[in-house]
Design a protein around this motif. Structure first.
Motif, PDB file in Angstrom:
ATOM      1  N   GLN A 197      13.816  31.550 -22.804  1.00 24.73           N
ATOM      2  CA  GLN A 197      13.432  32.719 -23.601  1.00 24.73           C
ATOM      3  C   GLN A 197      13.473  32.453 -25.103  1.00 24.73           C
ATOM      4  O   GLN A 197      13.216  33.356 -25.899  1.00 24.73           O
TER       5      GLN A 197
ATOM      6  N   ASP B 108      22.075  37.496 -16.540  1.00 23.78           N
ATOM      7  CA  ASP B 108      21.456  38.416 -17.497  1.00 23.78           C
ATOM      8  C   ASP B 108      22.060  38.323 -18.893  1.00 23.78           C
ATOM      9  O   ASP B 108      21.961  39.250 -19.681  1.00 23.78           O
TER      10      ASP B 108
ATOM     11  N   GLY C 236      19.739  38.998 -22.348  1.00 22.42           N
ATOM     12  CA  GLY C 236      19.476  40.369 -22.775  1.00 22.42           C
ATOM     13  C   GLY C 236      20.669  40.985 -23.473  1.00 22.42           C
ATOM     14  O   GLY C 236      20.531  41.647 -24.509  1.00 22.42           O
TER      15      GLY C 236
ATOM     16  N   CYS D  82      21.058  39.418 -26.956  1.00 22.36           N
ATOM     17  CA  CYS D  82      20.024  39.859 -27.895  1.00 22.36           C
ATOM     18  C   CYS D  82      20.293  41.269 -28.408  1.00 22.36           C
ATOM     19  O   CYS D  82      20.065  41.576 -29.584  1.00 22.36           O
TER      20      CYS D  82
END
Length: 226
Positions: A31, A94, A97, A100
């Motif tokens: 990502q 996860d 996420g 961020c």
């Protein structure tokens, strides 16, 4: 998204633990949030450094001692945000996420803790660690530490001390650490070998002595001897 995050991992003969820890970072690579991976080694004589190089890590070397290794790793980092991980800490799927979202704030954060073990004592010990982190603001390093470079520098960073470096920076950050909902897992072999109650009690005694002003070097000598 611009790659803003430096991952810093202190190692010492971590060839058995490191590959799985690095695998957990792959979502961050995919990502595009990881700017660099820094492995701060304390003198490994196994394949730790070779594994780290194969993963594309920048290698920093120096005297063994987690506080000093973390400090040197941070000095080499160029990211706007730093994520410090132990070599046996596995991030959850996860994690990107959560990180961020946190990077939009000016607050440090740690993950909830679990042990890669089954049984009541694994859950009780993790529960105590999470309570200590949430209520007392004293997380340990195996929960990771996400912190902006600006805040890290403002509180003086990690102390070059042989033990309780995680508690020292947590005290400097008091009131500015959040606990994420996501859970990281850590190796349980030390507890399984030494006994959950015995090792947990020893850790609590060491923490108490440190909070009362005991010298980290003397605490480390006794801690690593037992």
């Amino acid at each position: 998204m611009a790659a803003r995050l430096s991952i810093i991992i202190p190692t010492l003969n971590a060839q058995a633990a490191l590959p799985a820890t690095l695998d957990c970072l792959l979502p961050g690579v995919a990502q595009g949030v990881i700017r660099e991976l820094i492995v701060s080694d304390g003198g490994s004589v196994d394949q730790t450094i070779a594994l780290a190089k194969d993963a594309g890590a920048e290698i920093v070397t120096g005297q063994a001692g987690r506080g000093g290794q973390l400090k040197r790793g941070a000095e080499a980092a160029r990211g706007e945000w730093l994520l410090f991980l132990h070599a046996d800490t596995h991030l959850p799927p996860d994690w990107v996420g959560a990180v961020c979202v946190q990077m939009k704030k000016d607050r440090a954060a740690v993950f909830r803790l679990s042990f890669r073990a089954t049984g009541l004592m694994a859950h009780v010990t993790a529960g105590w660690a999470n309570w200590r982190s949430r209520v007392l603001g004293l997380p340990y390093g195996d929960q990771g530490l996400l912190i902006s470079r600006q805040l890290y520098d403002a509180v003086g960073g990690y102390a070059d001390q042989p033990l309780m470096e995680d508690v020292a920076i947590a005290r400097a950050l008091r009131g500015r650490i959040e606990m994420l909902a996501e859970t990281a897992s850590t190796d349980a072999s030390r507890y399984e070998q030494g006994g959950w109650l015995r090792r947990g009690g020893r850790n609590l005694l060491t923490l108490t002595r440190y909070m009362l002003g005991a010298d980290p070097a003397r605490l480390a000598a006794g801690y690593h001897k037992s």
